[in-house]
Design an enzyme around this catalytic site. Structure first.
Site, PDB file in Angstrom:
ATOM      1  N   ARG A   1       0.803  -1.227   0.000  1.00  0.00           N
ATOM      2  CA  ARG A   1       0.000   0.000   0.000  1.00  0.00           C
ATOM      3  C   ARG A   1       0.841   1.284   0.000  1.00  0.00           C
ATOM      4  O   ARG A   1       0.338   2.350   0.307  1.00  0.00           O
ATOM      5  CB  ARG A   1      -0.985   0.017   1.179  1.00  0.00           C
ATOM      6  CG  ARG A   1      -2.040  -1.077   1.108  1.00  0.00           C
ATOM      7  CD  ARG A   1      -3.123  -0.849   2.151  1.00  0.00           C
ATOM      8  NE  ARG A   1      -4.184  -1.834   2.021  1.00  0.00           N
ATOM      9  CZ  ARG A   1      -4.208  -2.990   2.660  1.00  0.00           C
ATOM     10  NH1 ARG A   1      -3.213  -3.304   3.480  1.00  0.00           N
ATOM     11  NH2 ARG A   1      -5.208  -3.826   2.490  1.00  0.00           N
TER      12      ARG A   1
ATOM     13  N   LYS B   1       3.055  11.065 -11.853  1.00  0.00           N
ATOM     14  CA  LYS B   1       2.292  10.075 -12.611  1.00  0.00           C
ATOM     15  C   LYS B   1       3.147   8.829 -12.769  1.00  0.00           C
ATOM     16  O   LYS B   1       4.264   8.895 -13.277  1.00  0.00           O
ATOM     17  CB  LYS B   1       1.947  10.614 -14.001  1.00  0.00           C
ATOM     18  CG  LYS B   1       0.686  11.433 -14.092  1.00  0.00           C
ATOM     19  CD  LYS B   1       0.405  11.719 -15.572  1.00  0.00           C
ATOM     20  CE  LYS B   1      -0.878  12.445 -15.787  1.00  0.00           C
ATOM     21  NZ  LYS B   1      -1.133  12.678 -17.228  1.00  0.00           N
TER      22      LYS B   1
ATOM     23  N   GLU C   1       9.808  17.356 -25.489  1.00  0.00           N
ATOM     24  CA  GLU C   1       9.027  17.676 -24.290  1.00  0.00           C
ATOM     25  C   GLU C   1       9.342  19.080 -23.780  1.00  0.00           C
ATOM     26  O   GLU C   1       8.488  19.732 -23.176  1.00  0.00           O
ATOM     27  CB  GLU C   1       9.298  16.641 -23.196  1.00  0.00           C
ATOM     28  CG  GLU C   1       8.724  15.254 -23.475  1.00  0.00           C
ATOM     29  CD  GLU C   1       7.218  15.179 -23.240  1.00  0.00           C
ATOM     30  OE1 GLU C   1       6.604  16.193 -22.856  1.00  0.00           O
ATOM     31  OE2 GLU C   1       6.658  14.084 -23.444  1.00  0.00           O
TER      32      GLU C   1
ATOM     33  N   LYS D   1       6.027  22.524 -15.653  1.00  0.00           N
ATOM     34  CA  LYS D   1       5.292  21.335 -15.217  1.00  0.00           C
ATOM     35  C   LYS D   1       4.974  21.382 -13.733  1.00  0.00           C
ATOM     36  O   LYS D   1       3.833  21.105 -13.325  1.00  0.00           O
ATOM     37  CB  LYS D   1       6.084  20.070 -15.545  1.00  0.00           C
ATOM     38  CG  LYS D   1       5.327  18.799 -15.177  1.00  0.00           C
ATOM     39  CD  LYS D   1       5.910  17.561 -15.793  1.00  0.00           C
ATOM     40  CE  LYS D   1       4.984  16.368 -15.554  1.00  0.00           C
ATOM     41  NZ  LYS D   1       5.466  15.139 -16.206  1.00  0.00           N
TER      42      LYS D   1
ATOM     43  N   GLU E   1      -4.779  15.786 -11.912  1.00  0.00           N
ATOM     44  CA  GLU E   1      -5.260  15.970 -13.285  1.00  0.00           C
ATOM     45  C   GLU E   1      -6.784  16.070 -13.372  1.00  0.00           C
ATOM     46  O   GLU E   1      -7.428  15.429 -14.198  1.00  0.00           O
ATOM     47  CB  GLU E   1      -4.758  14.825 -14.190  1.00  0.00           C
ATOM     48  CG  GLU E   1      -4.773  15.189 -15.657  1.00  0.00           C
ATOM     49  CD  GLU E   1      -4.130  14.134 -16.541  1.00  0.00           C
ATOM     50  OE1 GLU E   1      -3.218  14.494 -17.290  1.00  0.00           O
ATOM     51  OE2 GLU E   1      -4.535  12.957 -16.461  1.00  0.00           O
TER      52      GLU E   1
ATOM     53  N   ARG F   1      -4.000  20.447 -15.124  1.00  0.00           N
ATOM     54  CA  ARG F   1      -2.883  19.553 -15.436  1.00  0.00           C
ATOM     55  C   ARG F   1      -3.058  18.891 -16.796  1.00  0.00           C
ATOM     56  O   ARG F   1      -2.080  18.431 -17.395  1.00  0.00           O
ATOM     57  CB  ARG F   1      -2.729  18.501 -14.333  1.00  0.00           C
ATOM     58  CG  ARG F   1      -1.524  17.600 -14.576  1.00  0.00           C
ATOM     59  CD  ARG F   1      -1.159  16.746 -13.406  1.00  0.00           C
ATOM     60  NE  ARG F   1      -0.023  15.903 -13.724  1.00  0.00           N
ATOM     61  CZ  ARG F   1       0.705  15.245 -12.833  1.00  0.00           C
ATOM     62  NH1 ARG F   1       0.413  15.339 -11.554  1.00  0.00           N
ATOM     63  NH2 ARG F   1       1.721  14.511 -13.217  1.00  0.00           N
TER      64      ARG F   1
ATOM     65  N   ASN G   1      -0.797  17.469 -21.388  1.00  0.00           N
ATOM     66  CA  ASN G   1      -0.994  16.450 -22.419  1.00  0.00           C
ATOM     67  C   ASN G   1      -0.917  17.021 -23.829  1.00  0.00           C
ATOM     68  O   ASN G   1      -1.244  16.322 -24.789  1.00  0.00           O
ATOM     69  CB  ASN G   1      -2.347  15.750 -22.227  1.00  0.00           C
ATOM     70  CG  ASN G   1      -2.389  14.928 -20.953  1.00  0.00           C
ATOM     71  OD1 ASN G   1      -1.423  14.259 -20.610  1.00  0.00           O
ATOM     72  ND2 ASN G   1      -3.503  14.997 -20.235  1.00  0.00           N
TER      73      ASN G   1
ATOM     74  N   HIS H   1       0.006  14.863 -26.743  1.00  0.00           N
ATOM     75  CA  HIS H   1       0.038  13.465 -26.325  1.00  0.00           C
ATOM     76  C   HIS H   1      -1.161  12.659 -26.799  1.00  0.00           C
ATOM     77  O   HIS H   1      -1.072  11.436 -26.907  1.00  0.00           O
ATOM     78  CB  HIS H   1       0.155  13.376 -24.804  1.00  0.00           C
ATOM     79  CG  HIS H   1       1.547  13.635 -24.307  1.00  0.00           C
ATOM     80  ND1 HIS H   1       2.163  14.858 -24.472  1.00  0.00           N
ATOM     81  CD2 HIS H   1       2.444  12.838 -23.671  1.00  0.00           C
ATOM     82  CE1 HIS H   1       3.382  14.795 -23.945  1.00  0.00           C
ATOM     83  NE2 HIS H   1       3.577  13.595 -23.454  1.00  0.00           N
TER      84      HIS H   1
ATOM     85  N   HIS I   1      -0.055   9.250 -28.371  1.00  0.00           N
ATOM     86  CA  HIS I   1      -0.390   7.911 -27.893  1.00  0.00           C
ATOM     87  C   HIS I   1      -1.054   7.087 -28.987  1.00  0.00           C
ATOM     88  O   HIS I   1      -0.842   5.870 -29.084  1.00  0.00           O
ATOM     89  CB  HIS I   1      -1.289   7.996 -26.661  1.00  0.00           C
ATOM     90  CG  HIS I   1      -0.578   8.497 -25.446  1.00  0.00           C
ATOM     91  ND1 HIS I   1      -1.234   8.997 -24.346  1.00  0.00           N
ATOM     92  CD2 HIS I   1       0.753   8.595 -25.153  1.00  0.00           C
ATOM     93  CE1 HIS I   1      -0.354   9.361 -23.430  1.00  0.00           C
ATOM     94  NE2 HIS I   1       0.846   9.140 -23.897  1.00  0.00           N
TER      95      HIS I   1
ATOM     96  N   HIS J   1       8.978   7.873 -27.826  1.00  0.00           N
ATOM     97  CA  HIS J   1       7.872   8.650 -27.270  1.00  0.00           C
ATOM     98  C   HIS J   1       8.013  10.138 -27.596  1.00  0.00           C
ATOM     99  O   HIS J   1       7.052  10.786 -28.026  1.00  0.00           O
ATOM    100  CB  HIS J   1       7.787   8.460 -25.758  1.00  0.00           C
ATOM    101  CG  HIS J   1       6.744   9.301 -25.107  1.00  0.00           C
ATOM    102  ND1 HIS J   1       5.388   9.111 -25.324  1.00  0.00           N
ATOM    103  CD2 HIS J   1       6.842  10.369 -24.258  1.00  0.00           C
ATOM    104  CE1 HIS J   1       4.703  10.012 -24.640  1.00  0.00           C
ATOM    105  NE2 HIS J   1       5.560  10.787 -23.994  1.00  0.00           N
TER     106      HIS J   1
END
Length: 346
Positions: A111, A133, A175, A217, A227, A231, A235, A238, A242, A253
């Site tokens: 956990r 993330k 990026e 960021k 998000e 936030r 993206n 992206h 993706h 990427h």
């Protein structure tokens, strides 16, 4: 000289991104008395063997195909074998795949364990390891299983980039360009004034660009850690990226992000949000860094993949569109609009 950027975390001390000569001081960032276990890949271990061999470590494979629940399962077993408990501290040393998996495993084992990163690629330093993330891919969909959980620290030693292959360095610059487009016009303009070789060889220039991008960021993450709103601007590019990665395996990427960002610039101009000349500037800046701006994949194939993006709801997908250089906004497109993108982007 080190630059330290702090990111507020709910219910705990700030997460720190440290940019500068940090490699020799890893121990200074680890919790006193805690057992540290490193997660890395064979390539990074070979390059930094003297550092990594000071700790207990687990090796994972390399490449996007190993960023899966199966790899996480392997690490859970190794942690159990090593007697890892709630006091154990995980350190991911590597690029974005290593940091994503380490953060995910740390966030879910017993956990939740504390963890930190030593980011060894430009893409990881500017984006993948920053912001909390953590995730793995599932059935070909990027980061579809994951958590929001900030690392205690991200160490960004730019000397580690000296041996980074040129293609991966370019991918990391994509990026940084993206960060400038989101919220820092001056950062974007660096890519109009400087060459790829400048960024590769001028440490002060790269430090400035990297620090500016990380601040873009972290400023957004502080306001919207999970998000739920702003936030999502991170993206930018992206959604298409993706889809490109799902439809083909020819691009890193960062390269897919460059293509996706160019597509968004064209779409933003078509919608009247972005001046046409600024859309051209975006493509030219990316191309100036030697990055691709076209995928060669049929747009109909990409739009089909878009409908399964993790940012979708029942019948629409969120697109981050440009309103200017350094300004962007979010617009949802329903599936009928997405089906017509092949006409808009033709």
């Amino acid at each position: 000289m080190k630059q330290v950027i702090e990111v507020k975390r709910a219910g705990g001390d700030a997460s720190r991104v440290v940019i500068g000569g940090t490699l020799r001081s890893l121990d200074d960032y680890l919790p006193r008395g805690a057992k540290a276990i490193v997660v890395t890949d064979a390539n990074v271990h070979r390059r930094y063997k003297e550092l990594i061999d000071r700790y207990d470590y687990c090796l994972i494979g390399m490449g996007e195909t190993i960023k899966t629940l199966a790899t996480a399962d392997k690490l859970y077993g190794e942690l159990l074998d090593r007697g890892a408990d709630r006091s154990t501290f995980l350190v991911g040393i590597g690029g974005g795949i290593v940091t994503d998996i380490t953060g995910f495993v740390a966030s879910t084992y017993m956990r939740g364990l504390r963890f930190g990163f030593v980011a060894t690629t430009l893409l990881a330093q500017v984006d993948a390891s920053v912001g909390g993330k953590n995730g793995v891919n599932y059935e070909g969909y990027k980061n579809i299983v994951g958590t929001f959980n900030q690392p205690d620290f991200v160490l960004c030693d730019l000397s580690m980039l000296d041996t980074l292959p040129e293609r991966e360095f370019r991918a990391g610059l994509a990026e940084i360009v993206k960060a400038g487009l989101i919220a820092d016009r001056t950062l974007f303009e660096l890519f109009e004034r400087h060459s790829f070789e400048d960024f590769r060889t001028d440490r002060a220039l790269l430090t400035d660009a990297l620090t500016r991008a990380v601040r873009v960021k972290t400023d957004i993450v502080e306001r919207d850690e999970r998000e739920s709103g702003e936030r999502r601007k991170l993206n930018l590019g992206h959604t298409f990226a993706h889809a490109i990665e799902k439809c083909g395996h020819d691009f890193l990427h960062g390269e897919a992000v460059a293509i996706g960002t160019a597509m968004i610039a064209r779409l933003s101009a078509k919608e009247g949000r972005l001046p046409a000349e600024d859309a051209v500037r975006v493509e030219q800046a990316l191309a100036r860094m030697g990055l691709p701006v076209e995928s060669g994949i049929d747009i109909r194939k990409l739009t089909r993949a878009l409908k399964f993006d993790k940012k979708k709801d029942a019948a629409s997908v969120g697109f981050v569109l440009l309103d200017g250089i350094g300004e962007c906004g979010i617009r949802r497109m329903d599936f009928d609009e997405i089906d017509l993108l092949h006409e808009t982007l033709a």
